[in-house]
Enzyme design. Sequence first.
Site, PDB file in Angstrom:
ATOM      1  N   ARG A  81       0.742  -1.301   0.101  1.00  0.00           N
ATOM      2  CA  ARG A  81       0.090  -0.050   0.161  1.00  0.00           C
ATOM      3  C   ARG A  81       0.816   1.123  -0.155  1.00  0.00           C
ATOM      4  O   ARG A  81       2.067   1.291   0.761  1.00  0.00           O
ATOM      5  CB  ARG A  81      -0.971  -0.001   1.221  1.00  0.00           C
ATOM      6  CG  ARG A  81      -1.981  -1.007   1.254  1.00  0.00           C
ATOM      7  CD  ARG A  81      -2.972  -0.690   2.381  1.00  0.00           C
ATOM      8  NE  ARG A  81      -2.378  -1.412   3.593  1.00  0.00           N
ATOM      9  CZ  ARG A  81      -1.737  -0.813   4.678  1.00  0.00           C
ATOM     10  NH1 ARG A  81      -1.745   0.504   4.566  1.00  0.00           N
ATOM     11  NH2 ARG A  81      -1.124  -1.168   5.478  1.00  0.00           N
ATOM     12  N   TYR A  92      -1.029  -3.430  -7.222  1.00  0.00           N
ATOM     13  CA  TYR A  92      -1.245  -4.360  -5.882  1.00  0.00           C
ATOM     14  C   TYR A  92      -2.433  -4.238  -5.245  1.00  0.00           C
ATOM     15  O   TYR A  92      -3.063  -2.837  -4.899  1.00  0.00           O
ATOM     16  CB  TYR A  92      -0.146  -3.323  -4.980  1.00  0.00           C
ATOM     17  CG  TYR A  92      -0.063  -4.044  -3.570  1.00  0.00           C
ATOM     18  CD1 TYR A  92       0.647  -5.369  -3.435  1.00  0.00           C
ATOM     19  CD2 TYR A  92      -0.433  -3.480  -2.794  1.00  0.00           C
ATOM     20  CE1 TYR A  92       0.235  -6.067  -2.292  1.00  0.00           C
ATOM     21  CE2 TYR A  92      -0.639  -4.239  -1.440  1.00  0.00           C
ATOM     22  CZ  TYR A  92      -0.195  -5.188  -1.190  1.00  0.00           C
ATOM     23  OH  TYR A  92      -0.453  -6.177   0.275  1.00  0.00           O
ATOM     24  N   LYS A 109      -9.524  -2.294   1.421  1.00  0.00           N
ATOM     25  CA  LYS A 109      -9.180  -1.196   2.408  1.00  0.00           C
ATOM     26  C   LYS A 109      -9.746   0.254   2.088  1.00  0.00           C
ATOM     27  O   LYS A 109     -10.352   0.835   2.944  1.00  0.00           O
ATOM     28  CB  LYS A 109      -7.819  -0.951   2.336  1.00  0.00           C
ATOM     29  CG  LYS A 109      -6.810  -1.931   2.707  1.00  0.00           C
ATOM     30  CD  LYS A 109      -7.319  -2.644   4.179  1.00  0.00           C
ATOM     31  CE  LYS A 109      -6.072  -3.607   4.430  1.00  0.00           C
ATOM     32  NZ  LYS A 109      -6.690  -4.060   5.720  1.00  0.00           N
ATOM     33  N   HIS A 138     -10.590  -2.283  11.558  1.00  0.00           N
ATOM     34  CA  HIS A 138      -9.597  -3.017  10.849  1.00  0.00           C
ATOM     35  C   HIS A 138      -9.484  -4.235  11.939  1.00  0.00           C
ATOM     36  O   HIS A 138      -8.534  -4.015  12.605  1.00  0.00           O
ATOM     37  CB  HIS A 138      -8.402  -2.127  10.955  1.00  0.00           C
ATOM     38  CG  HIS A 138      -7.090  -2.824  10.278  1.00  0.00           C
ATOM     39  ND1 HIS A 138      -5.973  -2.715  10.167  1.00  0.00           N
ATOM     40  CD2 HIS A 138      -7.048  -4.072   8.954  1.00  0.00           C
ATOM     41  CE1 HIS A 138      -5.184  -3.512   9.665  1.00  0.00           C
ATOM     42  NE2 HIS A 138      -5.975  -4.223   8.864  1.00  0.00           N
ATOM     43  N   SER A 176      -1.565  -4.070  10.128  1.00  0.00           N
ATOM     44  CA  SER A 176      -1.228  -4.804   9.279  1.00  0.00           C
ATOM     45  C   SER A 176       0.095  -5.715   9.547  1.00  0.00           C
ATOM     46  O   SER A 176       0.939  -5.118  10.122  1.00  0.00           O
ATOM     47  CB  SER A 176      -0.852  -4.105   8.146  1.00  0.00           C
ATOM     48  OG  SER A 176      -1.786  -3.138   7.818  1.00  0.00           O
ATOM     49  N   CYS A 188       0.601  -8.196  11.723  1.00  0.00           N
ATOM     50  CA  CYS A 188       0.962  -8.318  12.926  1.00  0.00           C
ATOM     51  C   CYS A 188       0.257  -9.516  13.423  1.00  0.00           C
ATOM     52  O   CYS A 188       0.063 -10.079  14.751  1.00  0.00           O
ATOM     53  CB  CYS A 188       0.392  -7.411  13.988  1.00  0.00           C
ATOM     54  SG  CYS A 188       1.302  -5.959  13.925  1.00  0.00           S
ATOM     55  N   LYS A 224      -3.253 -11.108  12.365  1.00  0.00           N
ATOM     56  CA  LYS A 224      -4.514 -11.091  12.550  1.00  0.00           C
ATOM     57  C   LYS A 224      -5.030 -12.470  12.181  1.00  0.00           C
ATOM     58  O   LYS A 224      -5.828 -13.137  12.860  1.00  0.00           O
ATOM     59  CB  LYS A 224      -5.296 -10.119  11.886  1.00  0.00           C
ATOM     60  CG  LYS A 224      -5.355  -8.843  12.755  1.00  0.00           C
ATOM     61  CD  LYS A 224      -6.455  -7.773  12.565  1.00  0.00           C
ATOM     62  CE  LYS A 224      -6.439  -7.279  11.276  1.00  0.00           C
ATOM     63  NZ  LYS A 224      -5.327  -6.571  10.616  1.00  0.00           N
ATOM     64  N   ASP A 249      -9.686  -9.761   8.895  1.00  0.00           N
ATOM     65  CA  ASP A 249      -8.883  -8.231   8.479  1.00  0.00           C
ATOM     66  C   ASP A 249     -10.149  -7.334   8.825  1.00  0.00           C
ATOM     67  O   ASP A 249      -9.613  -6.097   9.280  1.00  0.00           O
ATOM     68  CB  ASP A 249      -8.712  -8.201   7.036  1.00  0.00           C
ATOM     69  CG  ASP A 249      -7.729  -7.116   6.847  1.00  0.00           C
ATOM     70  OD1 ASP A 249      -7.087  -6.934   7.592  1.00  0.00           O
ATOM     71  OD2 ASP A 249      -7.900  -6.655   5.783  1.00  0.00           O
ATOM     72  N   ARG A 264       1.656 -12.211  -0.850  1.00  0.00           N
ATOM     73  CA  ARG A 264       0.428 -12.643  -0.394  1.00  0.00           C
ATOM     74  C   ARG A 264      -0.271 -14.025  -0.984  1.00  0.00           C
ATOM     75  O   ARG A 264       0.216 -14.223  -2.042  1.00  0.00           O
ATOM     76  CB  ARG A 264      -0.469 -11.617  -0.654  1.00  0.00           C
ATOM     77  CG  ARG A 264      -0.350 -10.239  -0.084  1.00  0.00           C
ATOM     78  CD  ARG A 264      -0.652 -10.021   1.272  1.00  0.00           C
ATOM     79  NE  ARG A 264      -0.365  -8.833   1.889  1.00  0.00           N
ATOM     80  CZ  ARG A 264      -0.843  -8.010   2.690  1.00  0.00           C
ATOM     81  NH1 ARG A 264      -2.132  -8.648   3.157  1.00  0.00           N
ATOM     82  NH2 ARG A 264      -0.384  -7.034   3.288  1.00  0.00           N
TER      83      ARG A 264
HETATM   84  C1  OXD Z   1      -3.142  -4.686   5.359  1.00  0.00           C
HETATM   85  C2  OXD Z   1      -3.750  -5.795   4.620  1.00  0.00           C
HETATM   86  O1  OXD Z   1      -2.282  -4.185   4.798  1.00  0.00           O
HETATM   87  O2  OXD Z   1      -4.785  -6.347   5.161  1.00  0.00           O
HETATM   88  O3  OXD Z   1      -3.671  -4.257   6.582  1.00  0.00           O
HETATM   89  O4  OXD Z   1      -3.524  -6.082   3.602  1.00  0.00           O
HETATM   90 MN    MN Z   2      -5.386  -5.502   7.145  1.00  0.00          MN
END
Ligand code: OXD
Ligand code: MN
Length: 638
Positions: A78, A243, A252, A272, A294, A296, A298, A320, A416
């Site tokens: 991002r 991307y 997002k 989020h 992001s 971490c 989740k 997410d 990803r």
């Molecule tokens: C982020 C994602 O960047 O979920 O938070 O892709």
């Molecule tokens: Mn995210």
Amino acid sequence: MDVFINANNSLDGLPIKIREYVQEKIDLCQPTNFHLCDGSEEENQQLLDSMEQAGVIRRLKKYKNCYIATTDPRDVARVESRTIICTKNMNDVISTPRSGFPPITDPNLPKNLKQTPLGNWMDSDEMLEILEKRFSGCMRGRTLFIIPYMMGPYSSPYSKIAVEITDSPYVVVSMRIMTRMGSHAFDDLKESDGSTIVKCLHSVGVPLPTDKPICSTWPSNPEQTLVTHFPERNEIISFGSGYGGNSLCGKKCLALRIGSSLARREGWLAEHMLIMSVTNPEGVKKYFVAAFPSACGKTNLAMLRPQTLPGYKVECIGDDIAWMHFDEDGHLRAINPEYGFFGVAPGTSKSTNPIALDMVHENTIFTNVAETSDGDVYWEGIGEEIDGLHQPSIRSWKNKRWSVDLGEPAAHPNSRFCTAIKQCSILDPEWNNPQGVPIEAIIFGGRRPIGVPLVYESFNWQHGVFVGASMRSEATAAAEFKGKQIMHDPFAMRPFFGYNFGKYLSHWLSFGNKPNLHLPKIFHVNWFLKDKQTNEFLWPGFGENIRVIDWIFRRLTNDLSQQASAYKTPIGYIPDQTTLNGIRGNNVNPALLEISTEFWREECKAIRNYFHENVNENLPDEITFELNAFEKRLSQEV
Ligand code: OXD
Ligand code: MN
């Protein structure tokens, strides 16, 4: 070369307002073809085959229907500096920083752009003029795809309908995984509702033929990239990047930025956060949401395997994003607006997340992972040792032969997997319930190597909002930041606020004053504490996090004889050491629950400065009250 598709060139079936919008964009972008996506299997396969033929994606020999895309190395994450919310009034989006706005030095960014650590703003009319120029003729030589889609379960009062126009077939096949895509998204729509549809326009910004070399078949235009949002018009316009976080507009852009702004207007919350259910050994089930910045963990927490605490079960609703509404009985109910996972690959292994590893071996699009010569995927932390002798050779995300001694990762740290939610083997039976699931705990967390204990509970809703507002975490590879600096990331939403953070806080606080709401309890966790001497993690994390979840679960029961005990500290309630179910029956390492007054005094200073500098006159009095009260509690400690 464009990817061939048997385009249908028909806009029949679109609501009239959307037909007009699409026609206007066709006239502006001047594609060779246009195609209204129906979301069918045949259409999907045709797109995948033609992308494979054009060399845009490679099929993985070892798995069924899995592909790898590798991007231009300048288009891998991002781009927060180029992500902008556009409105008439600046204060709706950001507060003026006390030290003023930094000058815009990048010649490709508009001079009147206002950048702040809590989001970027620009006047909508001015931005629309700039975008009109960038989009004019930007799809020449390409096919324009029209993607109708829905965020949230069908027939849910909480779902939103949207349409994305894009010139990227990669975006089409990924949106089919990540959203409920196809013309049935419009089934519940009355003709008159056309204006409530969120409109998204995306282009990779490389009309054909191009004289610029296209890197690794991945067209993008990094210098001209802009990811813009118009909450007053319900519109998203994204240019230049392919991307996922910048181009899959449902995620997002819609579910968080436009979503949070809609949520404030309509009285709900777009966050989020992952959504998970936890069933205890007695068979009692509770639903939790958890917000982490992001990359971490989740996804790992949402799919946690609680093997070491027998009798517990965790099931997943989302990894997410959570959309949450208080229902008529005052319970907070959450839906997952997404339909798939766009998870970070590195670090995903049999031991960290066996569920995710299993689920990605079918119908998955990988981006920027490495590939082995026998058609498998590879990334750092996948759990296979590479000894150079007995391993197949590896092709890195940069499409080069890779070995450990190159000294750079085989997969990009933000690489990803993109996989449909239905492939997750531990989905909660209620994952698709149009009414959502009832939330009893909200968990905040970050990546904090020192100072922040393993878990604590806030005193009440207002204090919990302050805890969310004060979140900080080490930077990760999900955006363009370098290094491991500790960044403020309130509510893990810093890159995703659709409106002024001060007003966002007031919105959260307002629920504390409403009568008859069953407010969830608010907790904070930190899996990432390190030993100061050895720099090793103090907590094993992953499956063992169930021990912390168990403590949270037991804090939620009203039966005092069952309730886990805790003691009051200046930061909140901390577990009594013996009530936290330690590894192998031992008490947890006391260093995990230590509170250093000195650390927290410094933390308070940093938070006060951050709010003072960036939230300024929009900071709600309740948050100043909480900060003052926190400092007072700390000053009373010896
Ligand atoms: C982020 C994602 O960047 O979920 O938070 O892709
Ligand atoms: Mn995210």
